[in-house]
Design a protein around this motif. Structure first.
Motif, short mmCIF file in Angstrom:
data_model
loop_
_atom_site.label_atom_id
_atom_site.label_comp_id
_atom_site.label_asym_id
_atom_site.label_seq_id
_atom_site.Cartn_x
_atom_site.Cartn_y
_atom_site.Cartn_z
N ALA A 1 65.66 30.53 -41.80
CA ALA A 1 65.04 31.25 -42.60
C ALA A 1 63.37 31.21 -42.21
O ALA A 1 62.61 32.10 -42.21
CB ALA A 1 65.11 31.48 -44.09
N ASN A 2 62.95 30.17 -42.11
CA ASN A 2 61.47 29.88 -41.69
C ASN A 2 61.01 29.54 -40.28
O ASN A 2 60.33 28.72 -40.01
CB ASN A 2 61.05 28.70 -42.71
N ASN A 3 62.05 30.06 -39.43
CA ASN A 3 61.80 29.94 -37.90
C ASN A 3 61.80 28.35 -37.64
O ASN A 3 60.76 27.92 -37.13
CB ASN A 3 60.77 30.71 -37.54
N ASN A 4 62.90 27.83 -37.80
CA ASN A 4 62.66 26.30 -37.63
C ASN A 4 61.65 25.58 -38.28
O ASN A 4 60.90 24.70 -37.54
CB ASN A 4 62.99 26.09 -35.99
N ALA A 5 61.50 25.68 -39.42
CA ALA A 5 60.62 25.01 -40.16
C ALA A 5 60.71 24.99 -41.65
O ALA A 5 61.78 25.66 -42.19
CB ALA A 5 59.28 25.62 -39.91
N TRP A 6 59.96 24.06 -42.46
CA TRP A 6 60.39 24.14 -43.83
C TRP A 6 59.52 25.12 -44.54
O TRP A 6 58.54 25.28 -44.19
CB TRP A 6 60.06 22.52 -44.52
N ALA A 7 59.97 25.84 -45.70
CA ALA A 7 59.23 26.80 -46.38
C ALA A 7 57.99 26.04 -46.98
O ALA A 7 58.19 24.78 -47.44
CB ALA A 7 60.10 27.28 -47.51
#
Length: 326
Positions: A318-324
């Motif tokens: 959901a975060n484009n391959n990153a942590w929220a």
């Protein structure tokens, strides 16, 4: 995942993944329940110095919304070490323990703490927990594998945000133990998870190849999952006669299956799936991939751990391959 860490993971698989998988080269004498990782034998516990606390309870106390008091004292000591020595993967400049107590809005720290607590409760020492956590979170940034899977070998929504691919061997006892856990997890998350099974026969299982060919044949008759389940239910007696008999019980034409097995009709396709698994560097079964991310069975195989990694995968996607951000 860094190459040396990836190699350690593959080595663990080769050694039968702490009793959770069948390896290509060998197989443990008896299958273990795939609920939690088997710990290394710890060094004998030394009594604490006079006046020192007998466990890590004090370091674990006072964490908002989390209670570790039910853990055995030894597990509390190991978990306390993890909290003081490991940093939170959210990227903040705090140890996991500091993040839990001071950065109370960080949901990442809470998930990480629950993951560590499960391993500590299983008897895994802090040093191994820290390595396992590092490898687990590094896997999210590692290159993902891609698998060309026939949709008839999958369940769940074709547009689900997460595809879980399992490589399995019908004569592997660990795959048999994992089967109800994976199927229950998939059934409870049909809109979130597309669950796909790929046959991956191991060389020491003499009937795994005909079983793998049989499930592909049954797929073409519209009964992939029915044959999949029947093969696992008869895993200890998978002679060719048994496999053909299972086809008849499913309302299929066993004589046609027998002809297909004798002619090797599905041998080339099965070899394609074996090559796919080899290209993904798998060394044993079951091997799991969430959206192409290798899921290390050292984290344990239970609905709880699967739900945990699903939650992580959904956030990552959901975060484009990153942590929220917290």
């Amino acid at each position: 995942m860094l190459p040396d860490r990836r190699n350690r993971v593959l080595l663990a698989l080769t050694l039968a993944l702490t009793g959770l998988a069948c390896s290509k080269s060998s197989e443990a004498a008896s299958p273990a329940q795939p609920a939690a990782p088997k710990p290394s034998t710890p060094a004998p516990a030394q009594p604490p110095p006079a006046g020192a606390p007998s466990s890590g309870a004090s370091a674990l106390a006072g964490i908002p919304g989390m209670d570790f008091s039910a853990l055995p004292p030894a597990a509390q000591r190991e978990l306390s070490t993890v909290f003081s020595d490991e940093f939170c993967y959210c990227g903040c400049p705090h140890t996991l323990g500091q993040c839990l107590k001071g950065h109370t809005g960080c949901q990442h720290a809470k998930r990480m703490a629950r993951l560590a607590a499960r391993q500590a409760s299983a008897g895994v020492p802090a040093s191994e927990i820290i390595v396992a956590l590092s490898e687990y979170y590094s896997a999210f940034r590692a290159p993902r594998k891609t698998f060309d899977v026939d949709p008839r070998m999958c369940t769940g929504d074709a547009k689900a945000p997460v595809t879980l691919v399992e490589f399995s061997d019908f004569e592997c006892p660990y795959c048999g133990k994992a089967r109800p856990v994976l199927e229950s997890f998939a059934k409870k998350n049909p809109t979130k998870v597309r669950f796909c099974n790929i046959p991956f026969p191991l060389p020491m299982h003499p009937n795994a190849v005909p079983a793998g060919q049989a499930v592909l044949w049954a797929r073409d008759q519209g009964k992939f999952w029915e044959m999949h389940d029947a093969l696992f239910e008869n895993a200890q007696n998978l002679s060719q006669a048994t496999i053909v008999g299972l086809a008849n019980k499913l309302g299929l034409k066993g004589a046609e299956l027998q002809k297909a097995l004798q002619a090797g009709t599905y041998a080339k396709e099965l070899d394609k799936y074996k090559s796919m698994g080899n290209a993904a560097n798998i060394r044993g079964t079951p091997s799991l991939f969430f959206n192409g991310r290798f899921f290390d069975l050292q984290m344990g195989l239970s609905e709880e751990t699967l739900n945990h990694t699903l939650e992580d995968e959904l956030e990552w996607r959901a975060n484009n391959n990153a942590w929220a951000a917290d």
